[in-house]
Design a protein around this motif. Sequence first.
Motif, PDB file in Angstrom:
ATOM      1  N   UNK A 190      37.006 101.168  60.144  1.00  0.00           N
ATOM      2  CA  UNK A 190      37.692 100.355  59.636  1.00  0.00           C
ATOM      3  C   UNK A 190      38.167 100.794  58.222  1.00  0.00           C
ATOM      4  N   UNK A 191      39.564 100.375  57.975  1.00  0.00           N
ATOM      5  CA  UNK A 191      40.193 100.687  56.577  1.00  0.00           C
ATOM      6  C   UNK A 191      40.969  99.684  56.292  1.00  0.00           C
ATOM      7  N   UNK A 192      41.436  99.474  55.073  1.00  0.00           N
ATOM      8  CA  UNK A 192      42.617  98.524  54.707  1.00  0.00           C
ATOM      9  C   UNK A 192      43.965  99.097  54.879  1.00  0.00           C
ATOM     10  N   UNK A 193      44.724  98.080  55.430  1.00  0.00           N
ATOM     11  CA  UNK A 193      46.166  98.387  55.971  1.00  0.00           C
ATOM     12  C   UNK A 193      47.043  99.000  54.801  1.00  0.00           C
ATOM     13  N   UNK A 194      46.554  99.331  53.691  1.00  0.00           N
ATOM     14  CA  UNK A 194      47.578 100.119  52.892  1.00  0.00           C
ATOM     15  C   UNK A 194      47.035 101.160  52.382  1.00  0.00           C
ATOM     16  N   UNK A 195      46.037 101.976  53.172  1.00  0.00           N
ATOM     17  CA  UNK A 195      45.290 103.236  52.778  1.00  0.00           C
ATOM     18  C   UNK A 195      45.579 104.412  53.819  1.00  0.00           C
ATOM     19  N   UNK A 196      46.720 104.765  53.774  1.00  0.00           N
ATOM     20  CA  UNK A 196      47.138 105.655  54.958  1.00  0.00           C
ATOM     21  C   UNK A 196      46.190 107.120  54.738  1.00  0.00           C
ATOM     22  N   UNK A 197      45.896 107.340  53.798  1.00  0.00           N
ATOM     23  CA  UNK A 197      45.202 108.556  53.478  1.00  0.00           C
ATOM     24  C   UNK A 197      43.780 108.317  54.074  1.00  0.00           C
ATOM     25  N   UNK A 198      43.185 107.343  53.820  1.00  0.00           N
ATOM     26  CA  UNK A 198      41.958 106.968  54.399  1.00  0.00           C
ATOM     27  C   UNK A 198      41.697 106.909  55.977  1.00  0.00           C
ATOM     28  N   UNK A 199      43.048 106.314  56.287  1.00  0.00           N
ATOM     29  CA  UNK A 199      43.272 105.985  57.737  1.00  0.00           C
ATOM     30  C   UNK A 199      43.259 107.465  58.450  1.00  0.00           C
ATOM     31  N   UNK A 200      43.714 108.445  57.732  1.00  0.00           N
ATOM     32  CA  UNK A 200      44.055 109.651  58.273  1.00  0.00           C
ATOM     33  C   UNK A 200      42.720 110.254  58.269  1.00  0.00           C
ATOM     34  N   UNK A 201      41.962 110.264  57.205  1.00  0.00           N
ATOM     35  CA  UNK A 201      40.906 110.951  57.289  1.00  0.00           C
ATOM     36  C   UNK A 201      39.667 110.227  58.196  1.00  0.00           C
ATOM     37  N   UNK A 202      39.842 109.034  58.455  1.00  0.00           N
ATOM     38  CA  UNK A 202      38.989 108.532  59.432  1.00  0.00           C
ATOM     39  C   UNK A 202      39.316 108.974  60.804  1.00  0.00           C
ATOM     40  N   UNK A 203      40.626 109.187  61.132  1.00  0.00           N
ATOM     41  CA  UNK A 203      40.918 109.592  62.493  1.00  0.00           C
ATOM     42  C   UNK A 203      40.208 111.118  62.545  1.00  0.00           C
ATOM     43  N   UNK A 204      40.861 111.904  61.331  1.00  0.00           N
ATOM     44  CA  UNK A 204      40.021 113.615  61.444  1.00  0.00           C
ATOM     45  C   UNK A 204      38.615 113.476  61.788  1.00  0.00           C
ATOM     46  N   UNK A 205      37.785 112.339  61.146  1.00  0.00           N
ATOM     47  CA  UNK A 205      36.453 112.218  61.401  1.00  0.00           C
ATOM     48  C   UNK A 205      35.999 112.298  62.795  1.00  0.00           C
ATOM     49  N   UNK A 206      36.953 111.389  63.670  1.00  0.00           N
ATOM     50  CA  UNK A 206      36.797 111.279  65.077  1.00  0.00           C
ATOM     51  C   UNK A 206      37.164 112.625  65.765  1.00  0.00           C
ATOM     52  N   UNK A 207      38.384 113.261  65.251  1.00  0.00           N
ATOM     53  CA  UNK A 207      38.812 114.394  66.053  1.00  0.00           C
ATOM     54  C   UNK A 207      37.757 115.363  65.905  1.00  0.00           C
ATOM     55  N   UNK A 208      36.961 115.449  64.770  1.00  0.00           N
ATOM     56  CA  UNK A 208      36.142 116.602  64.393  1.00  0.00           C
ATOM     57  C   UNK A 208      34.490 116.434  65.243  1.00  0.00           C
ATOM     58  N   UNK A 209      34.330 115.277  65.440  1.00  0.00           N
ATOM     59  CA  UNK A 209      32.987 115.036  65.925  1.00  0.00           C
ATOM     60  C   UNK A 209      32.874 114.246  67.160  1.00  0.00           C
ATOM     61  N   UNK A 210      32.770 114.911  68.547  1.00  0.00           N
ATOM     62  CA  UNK A 210      32.783 114.329  69.919  1.00  0.00           C
ATOM     63  C   UNK A 210      31.546 113.378  70.081  1.00  0.00           C
ATOM     64  N   UNK A 211      30.369 113.859  69.251  1.00  0.00           N
ATOM     65  CA  UNK A 211      29.394 113.040  69.601  1.00  0.00           C
ATOM     66  C   UNK A 211      29.545 111.404  68.740  1.00  0.00           C
ATOM     67  N   UNK A 212      30.193 111.626  67.693  1.00  0.00           N
ATOM     68  CA  UNK A 212      30.515 110.091  66.914  1.00  0.00           C
ATOM     69  C   UNK A 212      31.363 109.472  67.762  1.00  0.00           C
ATOM     70  N   UNK A 213      32.368 109.916  68.589  1.00  0.00           N
ATOM     71  CA  UNK A 213      33.197 109.187  69.147  1.00  0.00           C
ATOM     72  C   UNK A 213      32.733 108.677  70.536  1.00  0.00           C
ATOM     73  N   UNK A 214      31.483 109.325  71.041  1.00  0.00           N
ATOM     74  CA  UNK A 214      30.878 108.977  72.197  1.00  0.00           C
ATOM     75  C   UNK A 214      29.945 107.689  71.789  1.00  0.00           C
ATOM     76  N   UNK A 215      29.424 107.854  70.599  1.00  0.00           N
ATOM     77  CA  UNK A 215      28.624 106.687  70.066  1.00  0.00           C
ATOM     78  C   UNK A 215      29.120 105.694  69.692  1.00  0.00           C
ATOM     79  N   UNK A 216      30.355 105.757  69.068  1.00  0.00           N
ATOM     80  CA  UNK A 216      31.062 104.586  68.735  1.00  0.00           C
ATOM     81  C   UNK A 216      31.727 103.824  69.970  1.00  0.00           C
ATOM     82  N   UNK A 217      32.199 104.811  70.726  1.00  0.00           N
ATOM     83  CA  UNK A 217      32.577 103.950  72.227  1.00  0.00           C
ATOM     84  C   UNK A 217      31.709 103.172  72.687  1.00  0.00           C
ATOM     85  N   UNK A 218      30.320 103.806  72.992  1.00  0.00           N
ATOM     86  CA  UNK A 218      29.366 102.828  73.672  1.00  0.00           C
ATOM     87  C   UNK A 218      28.954 101.750  72.691  1.00  0.00           C
ATOM     88  N   UNK A 219      28.906 101.931  71.361  1.00  0.00           N
ATOM     89  CA  UNK A 219      28.533 100.737  70.484  1.00  0.00           C
ATOM     90  C   UNK A 219      29.404  99.606  70.572  1.00  0.00           C
TER      91      UNK A 219
END
Length: 357
Positions: A303-332
């Motif tokens: 979750x990021x502030x709505x006026x933080x496009x760079x942080x939003x982008x980096x957060x999306x990249x974190x999920x792209x780069x980590x399949x396990x993280x995606x799965x864990x977040x989805x289940x949680x």
Amino acid sequence: MRIIQIIDSLEAGGAERMAVNYANTLVDEIDFSGLVATRKEGVLLNQINQKVSYLFLNKKRQLDFGALFRLRSFVLKNKVTHIHAHSTSFFLAVLLKCICPNLKIIRHDHYGNNEFLATRPYFVLKQTASFFNGVIAVNQKLKNWSEVQLKAENVIYLPNFPTKEMGGEEHTILKGVEGKRIVSLANLREQKNHFLLLEVAQKLKEFYPDWTFHLVGKDFEDEYSRQIIKQIKECDLESNVFLYGSRQDVEYILNQAPIAVLTSQSEGLPVALLEYGLYKKAVVVTRVGEIPMIVQHGKNGLIVDSDEPDLFYLSVVDLIANVTLRSDFGKALYDTVQANYTAESVMEKYLNWLKIS
């Protein structure tokens, strides 16, 4: 109890979905559950349980006495005890109360511009406040607002809740590469801030060109949507961002995407986020409205502030780069929704509250 839900349209918006969800869930819980669309039908018509009594009023103007008396006939015929009015349909409920004074009426406040409550017009709401037996707010800010601004005494916070769609033959095939799709369920409205999404899409195209965004939601064909389409073309994003309009097959769509986002600059409690959780999606969302009560950063999503496009982008990249993280977040996130935002838990509170309202 014999309850009808009233909503202005059956387009695929949050308030509209909740009106249908309430009607469908109540049909097996009470003596009579009905649903009335006042002005316009829409894609959610196919989501109404066959056991729900449905009426379309085809209301043409603010004071449409023909529609009012058609509603009155429906209410009397079915011995309705409670009118549950969603969003702007409350005014028709007030008119009905004037000619059927024994009815109990409830106003359901879905107001989405929670970050701008100070500028919310409320003259009509204040003048009609005494007609309501109670008010349901979809988040704590709206509950406090009704209590302070309208001096409403019987206000309850009830969260939205997701339900799985019924039937439907629509099977939307998302474009792009399998396993590399990002979905946004949001009507093309200004508060949904799709331009933040487009800014992120530009950055993503440079380093992760195979990953694409898929925007599902009603296009009102207004200036806002025209600007979105214009920016997609100007930024050469036509192979990276795809628009689908309203769709009913939410489950089918979400099953094609490992990541889901919301870029809103203002929200109440978005049904889309609850649907993301219901289908175990990894999410990146903005810190507005009731969203921080659902998504805990680093535990069940990002979750990021709505006026933080760079942080939003980096957060999306974190999920792209980590399949396990995606799965864990989805289940949680699924566990969060199941623990706090189920139809069963909301209905229990709702019906108990109605008994004393």
